[in-house]
Design a protein around this motif. Structure first.
Motif: not given
Lengths: 703, 263
Positions: A112-137
């Motif tokens: 809920p709340g993850f549709g539309g423009a926010f959803g798209a932004a979130y989608h990009a953000a989570k990929d960036v976060a995942a990459a950053a976390v993987l580097v950190a790991v």
């Protein structure tokens, strides 16, 4: 439009609807997790009470600062930054993982709340976060395996190394990241093969890289990969969830609560038992913590929350000088004991198990100076001082007090000071103040606006009396109308309380409170941070209490203290923060500002070991009498820090610091290179004296 | 094993500045604080530990006036089950033998297997234990720093002898032992412990309850009388070294070498 790949919720596994499997995994996972948590909560329900359901505004603020903003993490820069990356990665990717779990049985599910423009932004953000976390790991794993920071080492007496657990968890995190990335990338690759690319992927992220790699793979293989990645993610996610409560990664779950319920008032000591007032103490069956269940529920939560990061022990002066105390293992040993006593299956252990002589030794618990460096550092708000005091209360109640401490305790009980000196001689130091400054005596029926609470060491110790005499001359010069309680003053009991002798403390407190209130003084000044802390935090209903440094600063600012122009060259001094002035009362600046106003002094800092990271000089009060097992004195470490900072003068604002620093200068062979002085003495030396060197004991004058 | 421990209330030497009264009859007592004689504390701790191991009770007895009750209570707070006040105006001024007579009567009223005393008192002469054993006609060992309970009403005891050497003996029960400090680590007694036993009744026995012949105790029965207290004048052989700490240390080393103290 049909998706390029069959989503998990619509897939079949060997002719069987996969949806059922993907419903079963979370059902079992959540059920198991709930059951484990219930078992973990069991000891907390049997624990001593703790009064923490209050002051919600401050608690939320603590959560925002320490938990959400990770305020203490950067104090250890590399580890801290890596942790912040992983922490925010968890927050961001948690939503994605939740979405994935539900996608297993609800096609096209969006939070809920993850549709539309926010959803798209979130989608990009989570990929960036995942990459950053993987580097950190990866960096974290390299640190653990290759660089092995010393503070993670587990000395043999404390059990086995914790690196395998750390590496396993890093592996689990990496698996979650990669499986999520593959799940996404396989779909993107399949859609591309159909010539309908989905939304753009952020370059250099996992799905971006994986989708490029999977470009030439067949649809069937992508479909299998898509489902396999999903299954691996689902299983890993719930395995990780249920693994958390088995070790140091429980903090992922408990930290929010631990910070919310953390101790809000530094310098204080918890009551013997929450909910029992001072009048009810006599009726208590037992005092302090003797067995595991005597800890409060918050203290048990601390044990669960310890992330084993080793920062407390890295900053602990007792640990540093080789005393048998490491705060980290106070937590880890208790957590291990808790897991033993409260196994996941079977009944909790019924028979009581003494902590002292069990997981803790007497010397371990007496080794703590209550300096508070550990608590200041803990990113999770774990507390130690109250635990130490509670364990000592238990030892005192059982008579387990070393002979070296029994004598001063008995003397305080009988004579109000740890040396057993005569009460009538408590005010004798005023004889050395010298001409032109008269110290009034409330015990002699005199009245004054201000009460100078001197406390035992400054009253009786030959050397420390000079602090009182200097302070008196400075107060006189500043035009302060002050007096002392003299024979009516007893030890403030600050360490008596922190060494676990609560009832003796209570009787000292009653006596002093009565004497102070009867004096009619409007406010109190003290040169002893331990007395300062006791009167402010342990006593009730007293006039305001100020430390001499605040009073002197005010007098200097108001131009009420005339300083002599400095004739000699400039000396380099460094200020040593006393624990009970600094960390426990946040009084860092007044003493520094006083020094900065004195002529002929250049002030440097012991960088990295000043202010809230000050290194304890060895402890005050009863700690002077305790004979610890140690390889080196804390004071020696401290004076070497002062010397390394380039100082030839170390300024303390506490009589106990002065004892320890002066002794340490001798032990370290720094006599002639480094001098220790109390702030009051330093100001006294710099006072302008009408008619030349008229100071009492010849140490002041126009230097 | 039922154990009686004899304790004494003495001026606390660690926490007082002792001065002799100008008339030489006593020390100045106005500003003194009192406590349990240090050796007695070790004796009580040892008794409690023996009773914890072997069963039985620990009784603490003192000869003295009402003020002495505080030390009995303190020892009861340590863990002694019973207290006993031996108090009577007729007891005042007793010498060591008189005190031993009083204690003997107390021992004979009870059923004790073992009597422990401190090796000496801060203000005493180290004589009561031995005299008590002699009056009871029980075996006696002094300066005991180790006790092991054996089968068949016997103890194995260690005694400290000259030069820190250890002598081990066997002794039959009942017996009297005088206890040396260091035999154990006496437990701490806090205010809370004392308050717990504050209302426990402590029986007080006088000469008649003890069946004592008043002519054998008290000042009149003393065969040893104190004549004088004084601070000895500095002897001719004493030398106060003067100078800085370094000079004093150097001079001291020279002197020790010259007199054969250092080789």
């Amino acid at each position: 439009m049909e998706p390029a790949l069959i989503p998990p919720a619509a897939a079949t596994l060997a002719g069987f609807p996969a949806r059922l499997v993907f419903l079963l995994i979370p059902a079992v996972g959540v059920g198991l997790f709930a059951w484990i948590l219930r078992r973990r909560i069991e000891p907390l329900l049997r624990a001593a009470p703790d009064d923490r359901f209050n002051r919600y505004g401050e608690r939320v603020a603590a959560v925002l600062r320490l938990w959400l903003a990770q305020a203490r993490q950067p104090r250890y820069l590399l580890a801290g930054v890596l942790h912040i990356v992983v922490f925010f990665g968890f927050l961001i990717l948690g939503a994605r993982s939740l979405q994935l779990v539900v996608l297993g049985f609800v096609e096209g599910f969006v939070l809920p709340g993850f549709g539309g423009a926010f959803g798209a932004a979130y989608h990009a953000a989570k990929d960036v976060a995942a990459a950053a976390v993987l580097v950190a790991v990866v960096v974290l794993a390299v640190r653990r395996l290759v660089f092995r920071p010393a503070r993670y080492a587990v000395p043999e007496r404390y059990g086995k190394d914790h690196t395998p657990e750390a590496i396993l968890v890093l592996g689990l995190i990496a698996t979650l990241l990669v499986s999520e990335g593959l799940f996404e990338a396989s779909l993107v690759a399949a859609e591309r093969q159909l010539g309908r690319p989905l939304q753009g992927l952020v370059p250099l992220t996992l799905p971006w890289a994986l989708a490029a790699l999977l470009g030439g793979v067949s649809r069937e293989a992508l479909q299998a990969l898509h489902l396999a990645a999903y299954t691996v993610h689902d299983l890993t996610f719930f395995f990780f969830l249920c693994f958390l409560p088995f070790g140091k990664h429980f903090h992922v779950v408990t930290s929010l609560f631990n910070v919310f319920f953390m101790r809000l008032d530094p310098g204080t000591v918890k009551p013997v038992r929450h909910g029992v007032g001072e009048a009810g103490l006599d009726a208590l069956e037992t005092f302090g913590v003797k067995r595991f269940e005597d800890f409060t529920w918050k203290h048990m939560l601390d044990f669960y929350s310890c992330a084993d990061c080793g920062r407390c022990s890295d900053r602990c002066p007792a640990n540093r000088v080789g005393r048998p105390l490491s705060p980290r293992f106070v937590s880890i040993k208790a957590r291990d004991l808790c897991f033993r006593r409260y196994p996941l299956r079977g009944r909790p252990a019924a028979e009581p198990e003494p902590l002292i002589g069990g997981i803790y030794s007497e010397d371990e618990i007496w080794s703590c100076t209550t300096c508070g460096a550990c608590e200041e550092e803990c990113p999770l708000g774990i507390e130690y001082i109250d635990k130490m005091v509670d364990l000592r209360r238990g030892m005192v109640d059982d008579g387990l007090v070393p002979q070296s401490l029994q004598k001063p305790l008995a003397a305080i009980e009988k004579r109000g000071n740890p040396w057993g000196k005569m009460e009538k001689k408590r005010g004798d130091w005023v004889l050395g103040v010298g001409e032109g400054c008269r110290v009034k005596g409330f015990d002699k029926g005199e009245q004054a606006e201000v009460l100078y609470f001197v406390d035992s060491i400054t009253s009786y110790d030959d050397r420390m009396q000079k602090i009182a005499q200097a302070a008196a001359r400075v107060f006189c010069a500043a035009g302060l109308d002050f007096g002392i309680l003299g024979k009516d003053e007893k030890d403030s009991g600050h360490e008596v309380r922190r060494f676990g002798e609560e009832m003796l403390f209570q009787s000292l407190k009653e006596h002093n409170t009565e004497a102070i209130r009867a004096s009619g003084a409007r406010w109190i000044v003290t040169t002893d941070p331990h007395a300062y802390n006791a009167l402010r935090k342990d006593y009730r209903d007293l006039p305001p209490v100020r430390h001499a440094s605040e009073v002197i600063l005010e007098a200097l600012r108001a131009g009420r203290l005339a300083l002599a122009p400095e004739a000699d060259g400039v000396g380099t001094c460094v200020y040593h923060d006393p624990c009970y002035l600094g960390r426990h009362n946040r009084l860092y600046d007044a003493p520094r500002q006083v020094i900065d106003r004195l002529p002929g002094l250049r002030r440097v800092e012991m960088e990295g070991n000043c202010r809230d990271r000050s290194f304890c000089c060895g402890g005050g009060g009863l700690m002077l009498f305790y004979e610890p097992e140690e390889e080196m004195r804390m004071g020696v470490v401290r004076v070497k820090m002062a010397r390394e900072a380039g100082a030839d003068l170390v300024v303390a604002a506490c009589p106990f610091c002065l004892v320890n620093l002066e002794d340490a200068i001798k032990v370290a062979g720094l006599e002639g290179e480094l001098e220790a002085v109390d702030l009051c003495e330093l100001v006294d030396r710099k006072l302008a004296r009408p008619g030349g060197p008229g100071a009492a004991n010849g140490q002041g004058g126009m230097a | 094993m039922n154990i009686l421990v004899c304790v004494k209330r003495v001026p606390d030497t660690a926490e007082n500045e002792i001065e002799v009264r100008p008339d030489g009859t006593d020390i100045r007592r106005e500003d003194l604080v009192y406590s349990v004689n240090e050796w007695d504390n070790y004796a009580v701790e040892e008794a409690i530990q023996i009773a914890e191991r072997t069963g039985g009770t620990v009784t603490v007895a003192t000869v003295g006036d009402a003020d002495a009750e505080e030390v009995v209570r303190r020892e009861m707070a340590m863990g002694a089950q019973q207290g006993l006040m031996l108090t009577d105006p007729a007891f005042e001024g007793s010498d060591g033998r008189g005190v031993a007579e009083i204690l003997k009567a107390a021992v004979q009223r009870g059923r004790y297997d073992l009597v422990l005393c401190g090796a000496q008192a801060d203000d005493g002469a180290g004589q009561v234990g031995g005299m008590l054993a002699a009056l009871l006609d029980w075996p006696y060992a002094s300066l005991v720093n180790r006790i092991e309970v054996l089968e068949g009403q016997r103890l194995r005891i260690g005694r400290e002898i000259e030069g820190g050497n250890q002598e081990v003996s066997e002794i039959e029960l009942p017996c009297v032992l005088s206890i040396q400090t260091g035999i154990n680590e006496p437990r701490y007694v806090g205010i809370r412990g004392i308050r717990k036993v504050a209302s426990v009744e402590i029986p007080a026995l006088g000469a008649s309850e003890l069946g004592l012949d008043p002519s054998r105790v008290g000042r009149a029965a003393c065969r040893v009388r104190k004549l004088d207290y004084f601070v000895p004048p500095a002897g001719a052989g004493a030398e106060i070294l003067q100078g800085s700490p370094e000079e004093i240390a150097a001079r001291l080393v020279d002197l020790l070498k010259a007199k054969g103290g250092l080789k």
